[in-house]
Design a protein around this motif. Structure first.
Motif, PDB file in Angstrom:
ATOM      1  N   ALA A 193      -5.809   5.187  -7.869  1.00 60.61           N
ATOM      2  CA  ALA A 193      -5.956   3.816  -8.389  1.00 60.61           C
ATOM      3  C   ALA A 193      -5.751   2.803  -7.266  1.00 60.61           C
ATOM      4  CB  ALA A 193      -4.944   3.575  -9.508  1.00 60.61           C
ATOM      5  N   ARG A 194      -4.798   3.077  -6.366  1.00 63.23           N
ATOM      6  CA  ARG A 194      -4.529   2.140  -5.281  1.00 63.23           C
ATOM      7  C   ARG A 194      -5.666   2.110  -4.256  1.00 63.23           C
ATOM      8  NH1 ARG A 194       0.144   0.088  -4.708  1.00 63.23           N
ATOM      9  NH2 ARG A 194      -1.191  -1.680  -4.257  1.00 63.23           N
ATOM     10  N   PHE A 195      -6.272   3.278  -4.002  1.00 65.15           N
ATOM     11  CA  PHE A 195      -7.424   3.298  -3.087  1.00 65.15           C
ATOM     12  C   PHE A 195      -8.639   2.665  -3.749  1.00 65.15           C
ATOM     13  CE2 PHE A 195      -5.233   7.179  -1.154  1.00 65.15           C
ATOM     14  CZ  PHE A 195      -4.676   6.430  -0.129  1.00 65.15           C
ATOM     15  N   GLU A 196      -8.736   2.841  -5.076  1.00 63.68           N
ATOM     16  CA  GLU A 196      -9.846   2.229  -5.809  1.00 63.68           C
ATOM     17  C   GLU A 196      -9.801   0.708  -5.660  1.00 63.68           C
ATOM     18  OE1 GLU A 196     -13.212   2.581  -7.420  1.00 63.68           O
ATOM     19  OE2 GLU A 196     -12.053   4.445  -7.498  1.00 63.68           O
ATOM     20  N   GLU A 244       1.545  12.798   1.828  1.00 64.15           N
ATOM     21  CA  GLU A 244       1.941  13.440   0.565  1.00 64.15           C
ATOM     22  C   GLU A 244       0.683  14.006  -0.111  1.00 64.15           C
ATOM     23  OE1 GLU A 244       1.861  13.303  -3.614  1.00 64.15           O
ATOM     24  OE2 GLU A 244       1.189  11.517  -2.517  1.00 64.15           O
ATOM     25  N   PRO A 245       0.755  15.210  -0.714  1.00 63.69           N
ATOM     26  CA  PRO A 245      -0.465  15.904  -1.166  1.00 63.69           C
ATOM     27  C   PRO A 245      -1.388  15.097  -2.098  1.00 63.69           C
ATOM     28  CG  PRO A 245       1.424  17.377  -1.274  1.00 63.69           C
ATOM     29  CD  PRO A 245       1.959  16.048  -0.849  1.00 63.69           C
ATOM     30  N   ARG A 246      -0.842  14.375  -3.059  1.00 66.17           N
ATOM     31  CA  ARG A 246      -1.744  13.639  -3.966  1.00 66.17           C
ATOM     32  C   ARG A 246      -2.421  12.491  -3.212  1.00 66.17           C
ATOM     33  NH1 ARG A 246       1.408  11.133  -7.998  1.00 66.17           N
ATOM     34  NH2 ARG A 246      -0.495  10.463  -9.042  1.00 66.17           N
ATOM     35  N   THR A 247      -1.670  11.871  -2.315  1.00 66.84           N
ATOM     36  CA  THR A 247      -2.255  10.796  -1.513  1.00 66.84           C
ATOM     37  C   THR A 247      -3.378  11.349  -0.643  1.00 66.84           C
ATOM     38  OG1 THR A 247      -0.104   9.680  -1.496  1.00 66.84           O
ATOM     39  CG2 THR A 247      -1.703   8.985   0.173  1.00 66.84           C
ATOM     40  N   LEU A 248      -3.123  12.528  -0.027  1.00 65.60           N
ATOM     41  CA  LEU A 248      -4.131  13.136   0.846  1.00 65.60           C
ATOM     42  C   LEU A 248      -5.374  13.541   0.046  1.00 65.60           C
ATOM     43  CD1 LEU A 248      -4.788  14.110   3.709  1.00 65.60           C
ATOM     44  CD2 LEU A 248      -3.810  16.330   3.107  1.00 65.60           C
ATOM     45  N   ALA A 249      -5.144  14.114  -1.130  1.00 68.70           N
ATOM     46  CA  ALA A 249      -6.288  14.541  -1.951  1.00 68.70           C
ATOM     47  C   ALA A 249      -7.146  13.334  -2.309  1.00 68.70           C
ATOM     48  CB  ALA A 249      -5.790  15.252  -3.215  1.00 68.70           C
ATOM     49  N   ALA A 250      -6.503  12.203  -2.610  1.00 70.48           N
ATOM     50  CA  ALA A 250      -7.268  11.004  -2.969  1.00 70.48           C
ATOM     51  C   ALA A 250      -8.045  10.477  -1.766  1.00 70.48           C
ATOM     52  CB  ALA A 250      -6.330   9.933  -3.530  1.00 70.48           C
ATOM     53  N   VAL A 251      -7.440  10.539  -0.570  1.00 65.39           N
ATOM     54  CA  VAL A 251      -8.167  10.088   0.632  1.00 65.39           C
ATOM     55  C   VAL A 251      -9.433  10.913   0.803  1.00 65.39           C
ATOM     56  CG1 VAL A 251      -8.121   9.931   3.159  1.00 65.39           C
ATOM     57  CG2 VAL A 251      -6.112   9.236   1.839  1.00 65.39           C
ATOM     58  N   ASP A 255       0.785  -1.242   0.000  1.00 70.31           N
ATOM     59  CA  ASP A 255       0.000   0.000   0.000  1.00 70.31           C
ATOM     60  C   ASP A 255       0.817   1.293   0.000  1.00 70.31           C
ATOM     61  OD1 ASP A 255       0.768  -0.615   2.601  1.00 70.31           O
ATOM     62  OD2 ASP A 255      -1.264  -0.656   3.420  1.00 70.31           O
ATOM     63  N   PHE A 256       1.764   1.435   0.931  1.00 74.94           N
ATOM     64  CA  PHE A 256       2.486   2.697   1.069  1.00 74.94           C
ATOM     65  C   PHE A 256       3.990   2.448   0.981  1.00 74.94           C
ATOM     66  CE2 PHE A 256      -1.525   2.874   3.390  1.00 74.94           C
ATOM     67  CZ  PHE A 256      -2.164   3.825   2.592  1.00 74.94           C
ATOM     68  N   THR A 257       4.710   3.447   0.530  1.00 77.56           N
ATOM     69  CA  THR A 257       6.145   3.230   0.294  1.00 77.56           C
ATOM     70  C   THR A 257       6.855   2.775   1.568  1.00 77.56           C
ATOM     71  OG1 THR A 257       6.694   5.552   0.726  1.00 77.56           O
ATOM     72  CG2 THR A 257       6.231   4.951  -1.572  1.00 77.56           C
ATOM     73  N   ILE A 258       6.434   3.337   2.730  1.00 77.67           N
ATOM     74  CA  ILE A 258       7.125   2.957   3.972  1.00 77.67           C
ATOM     75  C   ILE A 258       6.849   1.497   4.339  1.00 77.67           C
ATOM     76  CG2 ILE A 258       7.142   5.312   4.924  1.00 77.67           C
ATOM     77  CD1 ILE A 258       4.824   4.313   6.801  1.00 77.67           C
ATOM     78  N   ASN A 259       5.788   0.921   3.755  1.00 78.47           N
ATOM     79  CA  ASN A 259       5.423  -0.477   4.029  1.00 78.47           C
ATOM     80  C   ASN A 259       5.916  -1.411   2.926  1.00 78.47           C
ATOM     81  OD1 ASN A 259       4.029   0.352   6.253  1.00 78.47           O
ATOM     82  ND2 ASN A 259       2.001   0.111   5.369  1.00 78.47           N
ATOM     83  N   GLY A 260       6.709  -0.895   1.989  1.00 73.98           N
ATOM     84  CA  GLY A 260       7.031  -1.682   0.795  1.00 73.98           C
ATOM     85  C   GLY A 260       8.482  -2.129   0.716  1.00 73.98           C
ATOM     86  N   MET A 261       9.177  -2.126   1.854  1.00 68.60           N
ATOM     87  CA  MET A 261      10.611  -2.464   1.804  1.00 68.60           C
ATOM     88  C   MET A 261      10.888  -3.885   2.293  1.00 68.60           C
ATOM     89  SD  MET A 261      12.257   1.075   3.203  1.00 68.60           S
ATOM     90  CE  MET A 261      10.946   1.519   4.321  1.00 68.60           C
ATOM     91  N   ARG A 270       9.897  11.719   6.479  1.00 64.28           N
ATOM     92  CA  ARG A 270       8.658  11.564   7.240  1.00 64.28           C
ATOM     93  C   ARG A 270       7.424  11.882   6.414  1.00 64.28           C
ATOM     94  NH1 ARG A 270      10.647   9.937  11.819  1.00 64.28           N
ATOM     95  NH2 ARG A 270       8.590   9.470  12.650  1.00 64.28           N
ATOM     96  N   VAL A 271       7.323  11.127   5.302  1.00 62.15           N
ATOM     97  CA  VAL A 271       6.203  11.299   4.380  1.00 62.15           C
ATOM     98  C   VAL A 271       5.493   9.971   4.194  1.00 62.15           C
ATOM     99  CG1 VAL A 271       5.619  11.713   1.950  1.00 62.15           C
ATOM    100  CG2 VAL A 271       7.249  13.214   3.122  1.00 62.15           C
ATOM    101  N   LEU A 272       4.179  10.005   4.224  1.00 62.23           N
ATOM    102  CA  LEU A 272       3.387   8.826   3.895  1.00 62.23           C
ATOM    103  C   LEU A 272       2.871   8.984   2.466  1.00 62.23           C
ATOM    104  CD1 LEU A 272       1.908   6.232   5.401  1.00 62.23           C
ATOM    105  CD2 LEU A 272      -0.010   7.477   4.406  1.00 62.23           C
ATOM    106  N   ARG A 273       3.238   8.036   1.594  1.00 61.78           N
ATOM    107  CA  ARG A 273       2.904   8.161   0.174  1.00 61.78           C
ATOM    108  C   ARG A 273       2.427   6.806  -0.348  1.00 61.78           C
ATOM    109  NH1 ARG A 273       5.890  11.548  -3.344  1.00 61.78           N
ATOM    110  NH2 ARG A 273       7.466  11.656  -1.710  1.00 61.78           N
ATOM    111  N   ALA A 274       1.333   6.838  -1.097  1.00 62.26           N
ATOM    112  CA  ALA A 274       0.860   5.605  -1.725  1.00 62.26           C
ATOM    113  C   ALA A 274       1.896   5.154  -2.755  1.00 62.26           C
ATOM    114  CB  ALA A 274      -0.474   5.830  -2.397  1.00 62.26           C
ATOM    115  N   ILE A 275       2.007   3.841  -2.937  1.00 58.49           N
ATOM    116  CA  ILE A 275       2.861   3.320  -4.003  1.00 58.49           C
ATOM    117  C   ILE A 275       2.069   3.435  -5.310  1.00 58.49           C
ATOM    118  CG2 ILE A 275       3.946   1.236  -4.922  1.00 58.49           C
ATOM    119  CD1 ILE A 275       4.458   0.364  -1.996  1.00 58.49           C
TER     120      ILE A 275
END
Ligand code: ATP
Ligand code: MG
Length: 460
Positions: A156-159, A180-187, A118-124, A146-151
């Motif tokens: 599309a990922r929230f969809e 991250e702004p695009r992630t927040l806007a999508a939420v 789901d998120f870059t910080i969870n993708g390692m 210290r940014v939370l960003r969708a991968i």
């Protein structure tokens, strides 16, 4: 729960054994993030190119296939109870069609496995043997910044899986990250759609958010993004409801609920935190304005609130135990407000209830968020600790059998008689069975005057 070192050692052993058999294997996802943040992972996930069958053949542990079709096996430490590791085959998800789950999975490469997360910080991934981080998605840089960003593309990922809307805010608040702004806007744009997800999965996210010390921040973020409106709609009306409470003179009811959450002990359980969030949910519907200046009363709001809480717990399909505790806490969040003026028997009965520690914690947080004064809670805790009057919940002096043996005819009056005996016992007006039976005789002969409401004297 086995201690952190034992869990880490077992997760490392799993990787070593898979490697020795010629497979690739890494720690993956949340545990890598936690380690990079200097936190101790709650659990370890391993990702490998071995299939579930190969995993089970290679590892000499008891295993549970969790959904071999999803490529996941769970193995248990042979001796340490509760020490388990989840092992998943590198995979990509097939098409998502319903906003909740993929139609299936196919085994794939580490890169593709990272990209389905789901998120870059969870993708390692991390190699536990040399500490090397394998990062295909820029998780490390985001963690450092210290940014939370969708991968990939956030919308599309929230969809694909709308539970991620809640997860985004959970991780951001828990680790104090900026979304991250695009992630927040999508939420924000998609918040209302979270309701396609099963109530159980939504409840699990709420549970994780509310059981954590960042609970107030998380609920604030959910409200700001429109997720409270989707998941706990009755709370929306608390926004802008003027309170005029001494601690937050300018604040609205939502602000009071957040402050109450913040003032709970960090270790508060989910039911306690959920009850704290809902304790005044009955106020919007019961509000009656009094003579301007925003003054109002909220008669019976705890009863209405308990009904709202019950309804929300059922909608989230919480367990009966959780629901009953939440509803009881909301219904009684005012009960001990004037503890000193309660009849001693009433006070003792409440203090003997199994949820009393949580009720006192709720009373304390609510009081500190309202007037800043929690003397009534101190009084109850002192009373409990010193048990000035013997055991808080002693076995009853009399039962129905005793009344029958005493020559009474069984009937509807038994309950009332036993209740009076119980009250006299808790208030220490009678000490033993003989005195109890004497009281019964006196009552039957015409009744004795009850003592006036009195405060428990021994604790003063
Ligand atoms: P926590 O510490 O709360 O358990 P976590 O990151 O381990 O956090 P889990 O729900 O246990 O969260 O999931 C483990 C990993 O699986 C995540 O780190 C993420 O990589 C992936 N994951 C879990 N749920 C989803 C999802 N809904 N969509 C995409 N990836 C997910
Ligand atoms: Mg996890």
């Amino acid at each position: 729960m086995p201690e952190a070192r034992a869990r880490r050692a077992f997760a490392e052993e799993v990787v070593v054994r898979l490697r020795q058999a010629g497979f690739q294997a890494y720690w993956a996802g949340g545990c890598v993030r936690d380690i990079l943040l200097g936190l101790s992972p709650a659990d370890y996930d391993v990702a490998t190119d071995a299939t579930p069958d190969q995993v089970m053949l290679t590892l000499p542990y008891r295993s549970l296939t969790m959904g071999a079709s999803f490529g996941v096996v769970r193995v248990r430490h042979p001796r340490q109870k509760g020490n388990e590791v989840e092992i998943a085959t590198f995979r990509s998800d097939l098409a998502y069609v319903d906003g909740r789950r993929p139609t299936g999975v196919v085994y794939s490469t580490p890169r593709e496995d990272a990209e389905r997360r789901d998120f870059t910080i969870n993708g390692m991934f991390m190699d536990p043997l040399n500490g090397e981080i394998v990062d295909f998605v820029g998780g490390r840089a985001d963690l450092d910044a210290r940014v939370l960003r969708a991968i990939g593309d956030p919308a599309a990922r929230f969809e694909e899986d709308k539970l991620r809307l809640l997860r985004a805010l959970r991780f951001a608040c828990r680790f104090d990250l900026k979304v991250e702004p695009r992630t927040l806007a999508a939420v924000k744009a998609m918040a209302a759609e979270v309701t396609v997800v099963s109530p159980e999965r939504i409840a699990q996210e709420m549970r994780r958010m509310l059981a954590h010390g960042s609970r107030a921040r998380a609920m604030d973020a959910l409200m700001a993004c429109g997720l409270i409106a989707a998941v706990l709609p009755p709370l929306v009306e608390t926004v802008g409801l003027f309170q005029g409470k001494p601690v937050q003179p300018e604040g609205d009811l939502w602000g009071h609920l957040l402050l109450t959450l913040q003032l709970l002990p960090a270790s508060a359980s989910f039911p306690l935190a959920f009850a704290a969030l809902l304790h005044d949910a009955g106020k919007p519907a019961t509000r009656q304005a009094h003579g301007g200046l925003g003054r109002a009363s909220y008669h019976n709001h705890e009863v209405v609130g308990a009904r709202i809480a019950d309804d929300l717990c059922r909608r989230l399909k919480l367990s009966n135990t959780e629901r009953e505790r939440v509803v009881w806490l909301v219904a009684n969040h005012q009960y001990l407000g004037e503890a000193k003026k309660l009849r001693e028997a009433k006070l003792k009965r409440m203090l003997a209830r199994p949820g009393i520690d949580e009720l006192l914690a709720l009373h304390r947080a609510d009081a500190l968020a309202t007037t800043g004064n929690a003397e009534h809670v101190d009084y109850c805790e002192y009373y409990l600790e010193h048990q000035p009057t013997g055991p808080i919940d002693p076995p009853p002096l009399l039962t129905g059998h005793d009344l029958v043996r005493h020559g009474l005819k069984p009937g509807a009056s038994f309950a009332a008689i036993l209740e009076q005996v119980r009250e006299a016992q808790l208030e220490r007006r009678i000490q033993n069975k003989r005195e109890a039976l004497e009281l019964v005789d006196r009552e039957l002969a015409g009744g004795e005057a009850r003592p006036a409401e009195a405060s428990p004297s021994a604790a003063e």
